[in-house]
Design a protein around this motif. Sequence first.
Motif, PDB file in Angstrom:
ATOM      1  N   GLY A 267      -4.419   0.685   0.697  1.00  0.00           N
ATOM      2  CA  GLY A 267      -3.871   0.261   1.987  1.00  0.00           C
ATOM      3  C   GLY A 267      -3.081   1.371   2.631  1.00  0.00           C
ATOM      4  O   GLY A 267      -1.972   1.150   3.135  1.00  0.00           O
ATOM      5  N   GLY A 268      -3.629   2.569   2.661  1.00  0.00           N
ATOM      6  CA  GLY A 268      -2.899   3.754   3.100  1.00  0.00           C
ATOM      7  C   GLY A 268      -2.427   3.728   4.533  1.00  0.00           C
ATOM      8  O   GLY A 268      -1.633   4.575   4.940  1.00  0.00           O
ATOM      9  N   PHE A 269      -2.876   2.768   5.316  1.00  0.00           N
ATOM     10  CA  PHE A 269      -2.479   2.640   6.716  1.00  0.00           C
ATOM     11  C   PHE A 269      -1.143   1.916   6.878  1.00  0.00           C
ATOM     12  O   PHE A 269      -0.682   1.710   8.004  1.00  0.00           O
ATOM     13  N   ALA A 270      -0.516   1.511   5.769  1.00  0.00           N
ATOM     14  CA  ALA A 270       0.760   0.787   5.844  1.00  0.00           C
ATOM     15  C   ALA A 270       1.701   1.269   4.749  1.00  0.00           C
ATOM     16  O   ALA A 270       1.301   1.406   3.592  1.00  0.00           O
ATOM     17  N   ARG A 271       2.947   1.508   5.131  1.00  0.00           N
ATOM     18  CA  ARG A 271       3.982   1.860   4.157  1.00  0.00           C
ATOM     19  C   ARG A 271       4.787   0.595   3.832  1.00  0.00           C
ATOM     20  O   ARG A 271       5.162  -0.159   4.724  1.00  0.00           O
ATOM     21  N   HIS A 272       5.023   0.363   2.548  1.00  0.00           N
ATOM     22  CA  HIS A 272       5.820  -0.784   2.139  1.00  0.00           C
ATOM     23  C   HIS A 272       6.473  -0.468   0.797  1.00  0.00           C
ATOM     24  O   HIS A 272       6.301   0.636   0.265  1.00  0.00           O
ATOM     25  N   ASP A 277       5.050   5.959  -0.180  1.00  0.00           N
ATOM     26  CA  ASP A 277       4.549   7.270   0.232  1.00  0.00           C
ATOM     27  C   ASP A 277       3.397   7.187   1.224  1.00  0.00           C
ATOM     28  O   ASP A 277       2.938   8.220   1.726  1.00  0.00           O
ATOM     29  N   ASN A 278       2.885   5.985   1.493  1.00  0.00           N
ATOM     30  CA  ASN A 278       1.845   5.865   2.504  1.00  0.00           C
ATOM     31  C   ASN A 278       2.389   6.294   3.861  1.00  0.00           C
ATOM     32  O   ASN A 278       3.548   6.036   4.197  1.00  0.00           O
ATOM     33  N   ASP A 279       1.530   6.943   4.653  1.00  0.00           N
ATOM     34  CA  ASP A 279       1.953   7.502   5.940  1.00  0.00           C
ATOM     35  C   ASP A 279       0.985   7.014   7.026  1.00  0.00           C
ATOM     36  O   ASP A 279      -0.072   7.617   7.221  1.00  0.00           O
TER      37      ASP A 279
END
Length: 293
Positions: A267-272, A277-279
Amino acid sequence: MATTTRTLDLPGATVTYDVREPAHDGGHAPLLVVGNPMAADGFDQLVPALDDRLVVTYDPRGTGRSRPVAADALLTVDRHGEDLHAVARAVGPGPFDVFGSSGGAAAALAWAAGHPGEVRRLVAHEPPLTALLADRDVAVRAQADIVDTYRRAGFGPAMAKFLRLVFATEPLTEDFLDQPDPDPAEFGLPTEDDGRRDDLLLGTSLAVMPVWEPPLESLRAATRAGGPQVLPAVGAGSLPGEMAYRGAVALAEALDVPVVVFPGDHGGFARHEWAPDNDPAAFATRLREVLAC
């Protein structure tokens, strides 16, 4: 981005979707962003960074604002694909670029195969294409067991089994099926059954998606005829042995196309909190690059 929310009456459901007008028109094809069973709000961190094109998101039937549906309805991958076709026809004009995440990528493949003139490029990000995997027999049985556990014992025990499955990094064998049931508490999940049985993932998607055969020949024929370009994609932060990662690789091999790499994980399109570290901005930049190829 100015957003208009609309509804569409379809056989068996009323589907809700959002049309976001660009802040400035960059001359790009409209983009349809879809997940499954995730609803449109799962892309709230990604969509604002795509403000140079019209963007459409929607809640698949059975989720979010499109939840009212018969309790015994079998929500097939092809049905979701036809819903995408209907939304695209309602928005018009196409063809559309498409970003499909997880089960949304599978639904988008069904749409592109059935209505190739409506899709220009399709980024299929980590689709769970069990039918293409070498260990598909065990994987299908593992997912059927999760559905059975959900119907019998509820959310916590079933989700614990699901997490154990999706985080497995080795090909599945009979030993995987013979393991003791995981403790939901170890995953921070409830141990008590709340009696609900309306979870789309555990109750329906895992019953139909593992046995769905991607329409590979239709996709190949459509591409040869100048139709949709399918771009299987994986996350740089995902592990190569994970099922969704392997699904993208298997799709690329079946279509004889390269795998595209995106920043972040599944789900790299959302940081949680579980993926700090997702951007999303970097993900949007990469999506623009891929769609412009």
